[in-house]
Design an enzyme around this catalytic site. Sequence first.
Site, PDB file in Angstrom:
ATOM      1  N   CYS A   1       0.793  -1.428   0.408  1.00  0.00           N
ATOM      2  CA  CYS A   1      -0.044  -0.140   0.287  1.00  0.00           C
ATOM      3  C   CYS A   1       0.500   1.376  -0.379  1.00  0.00           C
ATOM      4  O   CYS A   1       0.626   2.623   0.681  1.00  0.00           O
ATOM      5  CB  CYS A   1      -0.681  -0.191   1.447  1.00  0.00           C
ATOM      6  SG  CYS A   1      -0.608  -0.573   2.821  1.00  0.00           S
ATOM      7  N   GLY A   2       1.552   1.138  -0.683  1.00  0.00           N
ATOM      8  CA  GLY A   2       2.939   2.640  -0.850  1.00  0.00           C
ATOM      9  C   GLY A   2       3.107   2.821   0.584  1.00  0.00           C
ATOM     10  O   GLY A   2       4.240   1.724   1.408  1.00  0.00           O
TER      11      GLY A   2
END
Lengths: 182, 368
Positions: free
Chosen positions: B144-145
């Site tokens: 998720c980054g």
Amino acid sequence: VPCCAMLSAAARTPQLRRAATTALSRSSTRVLRTSAAPRADDQASSTGMKLTFTVPAVAIYQDLPVEMVILPGIDGFFGAMPSHVPTISELKPGVVSIQETAGGPLTKYFVPGGFASIGTDSKLRVSALEAATIDELDVDAVKTGLAQYQAAYASATDDKAKAEAEIGVEVYQAMSYAISEG
Amino acid sequence: EQHAAGKIMQMLSLAALCGAAAAFTSPLAASRSGFAGSVVSASPAQPAASGVVMGANIRELRDRVGSVKNTRKITSAMRLVAAAKVRRAQEACLRSRPFSETLERILGGLLQRLSTENLDIPLLEAREAKKVGLLVITGDRGLCGSYNAAAIKKTEARIKELTSQGVEVELILVGNKGGSYFKRRDTPVRKAVQCGQAPTAEQASEIASELLSSYYAGELDRVELIYTSFISMISSKPSVRTIIPLAPQGIEMEGDEIFKMTTKDGELSINREKREASAPQEFAADMIFEQEPSQLLNALLPLYLNGQLLRTLQESVASELASRMSAMQSATDNAKELQGNLERQMNRARQAKITQELMEIVAGADAL
């Protein structure tokens, strides 16, 4: 029938050390009733009372005109009707009964405690951590829970344990009363 | 066919006359004495020595292209799944607003009425902080980054700040990522729970109970919340906020921000909308207080905290999903680019091989 065991999380007295936990989810879905639903007695609601009944996850009633609501206040049950004097009250574990139309049936929800306030605008706002319809209360689970907490109360050694057991007894007693009342 | 071969032979002899053998580094050309080799342009990074090695190279590239294609499909699918979940997460955020709004109103009204009185309400009193609890919200999974990393970094910074002021710190962790990171570190962890994809009131209750009981018992003097709030598709910001004790004046009545999924230019995008805080309820002069104001407040504040916690959890989950959407979008774009590059390389290698075979045929025919 999913069973519901709830204990109040509100610390009502400063001596209370540990807030009890709520348990279990229920599988039934909540119906969100709003005043957008067409109703025959809308004309009467200009002096009527609007109910907003919310729990953290969802609003069970949002601004719906109702005839009367019976609330389990800490100092006793009281009924709220249109033009009720502005009041603010804490709720004890018990049943909130809602009558949507005059002389109509009562819709009942069990709450483990909460808050009710009636404003000058005749709006009744009820907030609780959880709310369950009476059907969702499992009779056997309530019996077992009550027995368990009564035993815990009898055998409690310190204030904290006694207070926790007391809350448990109160909530389960209210639940079993709610079931027996129907 | 004879004419074609003849033409090529003419070209070969011409090129030999030009004598630019030195310019061409391929060992292939060395054995062909002086062919300028401009047809086999390619890149110098393709030092194919013989037909067998050339084939292996192409096979390798083909495998790589295949695997990049698969990766691209996966990241694209993950993005779409995250997009669908963001919508649901948003709706959950919106559904839980009425509860918080109602309580904010009543709380505001009560505090306005009672501001002059001297009340004994632990949840409103700031006390000297000897021990601070940090409630950190992270996600359960990765990809998720920078969502988890940003929250963890912020937490570490805050821990450092507090310990340098001589304050003890304890952690309450929501989310497996935070849990596994801090488990093997020095700061003691009071409680660690999973975050889940759809926060429930029960979860919020559990955390609120733990925080409240520790606070009332004096085990924690203050609780700060560290979570990542979503700003836009490409940026999100971890923020620190004190949730216990609640400051009497600014009882977190800040306006609410909700974000909506929309489409822009045919692409999914996310807009933020700010909503004003609900106005305090006007309390009539003849309002009946069924219980003592301090009792009312003591009962109301935990309810309020519960609502706030649930909303923060839901917002965090929505932020995580939006971050994942954004990260998977980048991953898909990168995979597309990489696939294009590899395919180009593969084509060049393939063409080089064909040219080489042609030249072998020509040379062979020439030798006859």
